[in-house]
Write a protein that holds these residues in place. Structure first.
Motif, PDB file in Angstrom:
ATOM      1  N   VAL A 105       7.131  -8.291   4.692  1.00 30.00           N
ATOM      2  CA  VAL A 105       7.001  -7.162   3.767  1.00 30.00           C
ATOM      3  C   VAL A 105       5.657  -7.166   3.044  1.00 30.00           C
ATOM      4  O   VAL A 105       5.168  -8.212   2.614  1.00 30.00           O
ATOM      5  N   ASP A 106       5.072  -5.961   2.908  1.00 32.57           N
ATOM      6  CA  ASP A 106       4.023  -5.687   1.921  1.00 32.57           C
ATOM      7  C   ASP A 106       4.725  -5.266   0.631  1.00 32.57           C
ATOM      8  O   ASP A 106       5.411  -4.227   0.623  1.00 32.57           O
ATOM      9  N   LEU A 107       4.589  -6.044  -0.429  1.00 36.04           N
ATOM     10  CA  LEU A 107       5.220  -5.690  -1.703  1.00 36.04           C
ATOM     11  C   LEU A 107       4.146  -5.211  -2.665  1.00 36.04           C
ATOM     12  O   LEU A 107       3.256  -5.972  -3.060  1.00 36.04           O
ATOM     13  N   ILE A 108       4.226  -3.950  -3.057  1.00 37.21           N
ATOM     14  CA  ILE A 108       3.235  -3.351  -3.953  1.00 37.21           C
ATOM     15  C   ILE A 108       3.850  -3.113  -5.319  1.00 37.21           C
ATOM     16  O   ILE A 108       4.864  -2.414  -5.450  1.00 37.21           O
ATOM     17  N   ASP A 109       3.248  -3.714  -6.327  1.00 38.03           N
ATOM     18  CA  ASP A 109       3.603  -3.453  -7.721  1.00 38.03           C
ATOM     19  C   ASP A 109       2.620  -2.404  -8.236  1.00 38.03           C
ATOM     20  O   ASP A 109       1.430  -2.669  -8.402  1.00 38.03           O
ATOM     21  N   LEU A 110       3.113  -1.215  -8.501  1.00 44.02           N
ATOM     22  CA  LEU A 110       2.227  -0.105  -8.860  1.00 44.02           C
ATOM     23  C   LEU A 110       1.478  -0.353 -10.171  1.00 44.02           C
ATOM     24  O   LEU A 110       0.336   0.045 -10.337  1.00 44.02           O
ATOM     25  N   ARG A 111       2.124  -0.929 -11.142  1.00 42.20           N
ATOM     26  CA  ARG A 111       1.569  -1.212 -12.475  1.00 42.20           C
ATOM     27  C   ARG A 111       1.228   0.054 -13.255  1.00 42.20           C
ATOM     28  O   ARG A 111       1.625   0.207 -14.407  1.00 42.20           O
ATOM     29  N   SER A 112       0.468   0.955 -12.662  1.00 44.49           N
ATOM     30  CA  SER A 112       0.178   2.267 -13.276  1.00 44.49           C
ATOM     31  C   SER A 112       0.826   3.362 -12.435  1.00 44.49           C
ATOM     32  O   SER A 112       0.675   3.371 -11.216  1.00 44.49           O
ATOM     33  N   LEU A 113       1.522   4.256 -13.106  1.00 42.67           N
ATOM     34  CA  LEU A 113       2.168   5.372 -12.410  1.00 42.67           C
ATOM     35  C   LEU A 113       1.338   6.641 -12.506  1.00 42.67           C
ATOM     36  O   LEU A 113       1.475   7.546 -11.690  1.00 42.67           O
ATOM     37  N   GLN A 114       0.491   6.701 -13.519  1.00 37.65           N
ATOM     38  CA  GLN A 114      -0.431   7.830 -13.657  1.00 37.65           C
ATOM     39  C   GLN A 114      -1.663   7.321 -14.406  1.00 37.65           C
ATOM     40  O   GLN A 114      -1.547   6.980 -15.585  1.00 37.65           O
ATOM     41  N   PRO A 115      -2.815   7.174 -13.748  1.00 39.73           N
ATOM     42  CA  PRO A 115      -3.080   7.532 -12.357  1.00 39.73           C
ATOM     43  C   PRO A 115      -2.399   6.572 -11.372  1.00 39.73           C
ATOM     44  O   PRO A 115      -2.139   5.417 -11.698  1.00 39.73           O
ATOM     45  N   LEU A 116      -2.150   7.073 -10.176  1.00 37.55           N
ATOM     46  CA  LEU A 116      -1.425   6.346  -9.147  1.00 37.55           C
ATOM     47  C   LEU A 116      -2.399   5.846  -8.088  1.00 37.55           C
ATOM     48  O   LEU A 116      -3.291   6.574  -7.660  1.00 37.55           O
ATOM     49  N   ASP A 117      -2.217   4.600  -7.674  1.00 36.78           N
ATOM     50  CA  ASP A 117      -3.104   4.001  -6.676  1.00 36.78           C
ATOM     51  C   ASP A 117      -2.652   4.429  -5.278  1.00 36.78           C
ATOM     52  O   ASP A 117      -2.025   3.669  -4.535  1.00 36.78           O
ATOM     53  N   THR A 118      -2.972   5.660  -4.914  1.00 39.60           N
ATOM     54  CA  THR A 118      -2.558   6.170  -3.605  1.00 39.60           C
ATOM     55  C   THR A 118      -3.257   5.442  -2.465  1.00 39.60           C
ATOM     56  O   THR A 118      -2.695   5.316  -1.370  1.00 39.60           O
ATOM     57  N   GLU A 119      -4.456   4.952  -2.713  1.00 44.62           N
ATOM     58  CA  GLU A 119      -5.173   4.233  -1.649  1.00 44.62           C
ATOM     59  C   GLU A 119      -4.400   3.001  -1.212  1.00 44.62           C
ATOM     60  O   GLU A 119      -4.236   2.742  -0.009  1.00 44.62           O
ATOM     61  N   ALA A 120      -3.914   2.227  -2.187  1.00 42.96           N
ATOM     62  CA  ALA A 120      -3.141   1.033  -1.850  1.00 42.96           C
ATOM     63  C   ALA A 120      -1.853   1.406  -1.120  1.00 42.96           C
ATOM     64  O   ALA A 120      -1.453   0.729  -0.150  1.00 42.96           O
ATOM     65  N   ILE A 121      -1.218   2.469  -1.548  1.00 45.67           N
ATOM     66  CA  ILE A 121       0.028   2.909  -0.912  1.00 45.67           C
ATOM     67  C   ILE A 121      -0.225   3.326   0.532  1.00 45.67           C
ATOM     68  O   ILE A 121       0.446   2.862   1.466  1.00 45.67           O
ATOM     69  N   PHE A 122      -1.203   4.182   0.724  1.00 44.90           N
ATOM     70  CA  PHE A 122      -1.451   4.716   2.067  1.00 44.90           C
ATOM     71  C   PHE A 122      -1.909   3.621   3.025  1.00 44.90           C
ATOM     72  O   PHE A 122      -1.479   3.584   4.193  1.00 44.90           O
ATOM     73  N   ASN A 123      -2.774   2.743   2.573  1.00 41.42           N
ATOM     74  CA  ASN A 123      -3.260   1.671   3.451  1.00 41.42           C
ATOM     75  C   ASN A 123      -2.115   0.787   3.926  1.00 41.42           C
ATOM     76  O   ASN A 123      -2.060   0.382   5.101  1.00 41.42           O
TER      77      ASN A 123
END
Length: 659
Positions: A565-583
């Motif tokens: 698994v890739d586990l991503i902790d967003l930490r910030s919801l706004q602004p959102l790190d879409t780059e980390a999500i998409f990659n």
């Protein structure tokens, strides 16, 4: 109308007259332009000019005035160039809001005017915040805020006056009682004889002034303002007056009895004052005609300038860019020296170091002073920073948020603690309609952090357990932060305080004393809008934040031999790190979004949509979302466990791996 009891020099009397005459002539012109379709709407102050002019001239030019939509005289008396006002009303570039708002919904620091929002009530709290800044700085300044008789029925009116009275804030609360809230007469708005009578209940000095008598308004307010500068305190002033036009022009005045209109027409503040000045040989008909000609010429000249101004243009990039104040925040890297501390300690430490860094930063909230807050985040802060900067508030979330914005106007940072995130609903309006829109509307930053103790798992029931981040991620102009680890919490809180934009900072109560981390001892920041990858794998991307990060880790530890698994902790919801999500999604091809909030309308819905729109061709399975039940959070332990998504996450993860 009795003008005889005065000792004002003739030049002041003429100034008062001319100051009333100008907005009257502008209004008469605006009514013509409205009929011609050259402006979109008009809220007339005809008949009420003496209040705006008298109050504004009674103040010093560097003292703030907070007008409403009938106070054109405030703007003209502060000598804002007319063409800029006309540009504002036509939505052109020389206005104050870049075409983003209309009429008097703007402010300008250059002229110390803070404009209204249509919700009326927050204006009172903003004035209290400006007054608090004046008091903290011992500046011997007063500010004046306007509202109408209708606005006094709002809860914000009570909250702001109550706080101002308790804290002895130097502010004049000016109520223009013109008899009607739109079409509703005062007899249907309140059940006391005078609005000023309420001052007794607040332990506040109050006065009733004839709002159509310019000399009475000017001299009495001038005397009161001078008194408040020397002895800081709030004063409630009720101005008895009347508007001779409709609430706005489209509404008309059919709901007003003709005899009432006729009686108030005889009390016209400009006609009566002119007659007095002529009778005293201070003004002649010739001089009056000269004044009118000069003003009419200036009005037309500035209007022509505005008419020649091109229609405002903007780009999508410019519109998005102006959502937030773009300012390089103070940044510092984490040190190598660390202590193993709890989440609650890290937040407290970050807040303490922020107060040391920013010498005028104010912390406000219920029981945050000697008691240290219900979760003890601010325990010991009074001894370190004093009660001027660590302020217990009454139970008045709306006024305190507005007050924090008032501090921001005066360049003072504020951190507001919601005792529980659930209680933010009573402060919702100023957050989403004032703080969020301020910079976009007229370039004024809202330098406010709102701390939000949230979350379930502690048996607190429906009113103390919500994780309500989705209320705010939907609202453009707000930043939303939700850390899961002590090191992140400290660095992100310090960054939030440094950020000049409004930040909602969520702190999960269930993690406060259960999660430990090695936290740098120094003052450091972490970037808002940057996610953290806690695990790297190839099978599935797990996207989560807050307490569900730890719940996910617990589950993954039992499946690490089966699922990568890739586990991503967003930490910030706004602004959102879409780059980390998409990659990550492009790498794994499968994704599960795991949150504590209920599912429908939550941030997981938007993340899922973003992934579908941007990564569809990389997906090997539908996007999976796991969340709590579509019910309020129950109290009983077994019901709360059933409500939360812990067990459903493991099942969803296994099924997604098999897809």
């Amino acid at each position: 109308m009795d003008y005889s009891k005065h000792q004002l020099p003739n030049e002041i009397l003429l100034q008062l007259y001319k100051s009333m005459l100008l907005p009257r002539l502008i209004e008469e012109k605006m009514l013509i332009l409205l009929r011609q379709g050259k402006i979109s709407k008009w809220f007339s102050g005809i008949g009420q000019e003496a209040v705006s002019i008298g109050v504004t001239l009674a103040l010093e030019n560097d003292e703030y005035v907070l007008p409403m939509h009938r106070n054109l005289g405030v703007f003209t008396t502060r000598k804002i160039p007319l063409y800029r006002l006309f540009s504002q009303w036509q939505g052109k570039a020389n206005g104050f809001t870049k075409g983003r708002d209309r009429s008097f919904h703007f402010g300008t620091q250059d002229y110390k005017i803070i404009g209204m929002i249509s919700h009326l009530g927050p204006q009172m709290g903003i004035a209290s915040g400006i007054a608090l800044a004046n008091k903290l700085r011992a500046s011997e300044k007063v500010c004046a805020v306007f509202t109408g008789d209708g606005g006094t029925s709002e809860g914000d009116f009570h909250e702001a006056l109550n706080v101002a009275s308790i804290w002895k804030l130097p502010v004049l609360f000016c109520v223009e009682n013109n008899g009607y809230g739109l079409s509703t007469p005062t007899s249907e708005q309140y059940n006391c004889e005078n609005i000023a009578d309420r001052g007794v209940g607040y332990g506040m000095e109050s006065h009733i002034i004839d709002g159509n008598n310019i000399i009475e308004v000017y001299t009495k307010v001038q005397k009161l303002a001078e008194s408040v500068r020397k002895d800081p305190r709030p004063i409630l002033i009720e101005f008895k007056t009347f508007r001779m036009r409709g609430h706005e022009e489209a509404s008309g005045t059919k709901y007003v009895p003709k005899e009432l209109l006729d009686s108030w027409a005889l009390k016209d503040p400009i006609t009566n004052f002119k007659e007095f000045l002529v009778s005293e040989k201070i003004l002649s008909e010739h001089l009056d005609e000269q004044f009118k000609n000069e003003m009419t010429h200036q009005i037309q000249e500035d209007l022509n300038k505005t008419f020649d101004e091109p229609i405002i243009e903007s780009t999508i990039e410019d519109e998005i860019k102006d959502l937030y104040k773009d300012k390089i925040a103070i940044s510092s890297s984490p040190a190598t020296e660390k202590n193993n501390i709890r989440l609650i300690d890290a937040i407290s430490e970050g807040l303490k170091q922020s107060m040391e860094k920013h010498k005028d930063l104010v912390v406000m909230g219920q029981d945050v002073a000697e008691y240290g807050g219900v979760f003890k985040i601010t325990e010991g802060f009074v001894e370190l920073f004093g009660k001027e900067r660590v302020r217990n508030t009454p139970i008045c979330e709306s006024a305190i948020v507005s007050l924090a914005y008032g501090l921001s106007i005066q360049k003072i940072k504020a951190v507001v603690e919601m005792q529980f995130a659930d209680f933010v609903s009573t402060g919702f309006n100023p957050i989403v309609n004032l703080l969020a829109k301020s910079h976009y509307r007229w370039g004024q930053e809202a330098d406010v952090v709102i701390r939000m103790p949230c979350g379930a798992g502690v048996g607190a029931g429906p009113f103390h357990s919500q994780t309500n981040e989705a209320w705010f991620t939907k609202t453009p102009g707000l930043k939303v932060v939700y850390p899961a680890f002590p090191q992140d919490a400290k660095g992100l809180l310090i960054a939030a305080v440094n950020d000049p934009n409004p930040v909602l900072f969520f702190e999960h109560k269930g993690l406060y004393r259960s999660i430990y981390d090695d936290v740098p001892t120094n003052y450091y920041t972490l970037p808002l809008g940057k996610a953290a990858t806690l695990k790297e794998g190839s099978d599935i991307t797990v996207i989560t934040f807050g307490a569900t990060v730890h719940w996910a880790l617990d589950t993954l530890n039992t499946l690490e031999e089966e699922i990568s698994v890739d586990l991503i902790d967003l930490r910030s919801l706004q602004p959102l790190d879409t780059e980390a999500i998409f990659n990550s999604v492009k790498k794994t091809g499968k994704v599960i979004i795991y949150q504590e909030d209920s599912l429908f309308g939550s941030i997981s819905s938007d993340i899922s949509s973003l992934i579908m729109e941007n990564c569809f061709e990389y997906l090997d399975a539908p996007v999976k979302r796991v969340a709590s039940l579509e019910t309020p959070i129950p109290f009983a332990a077994n019901l709360e466990r059933q409500y939360l998504p812990k067990e459903r996450f493991k099942e969803g993860l296994i099924n997604l791996a098999k897809y």
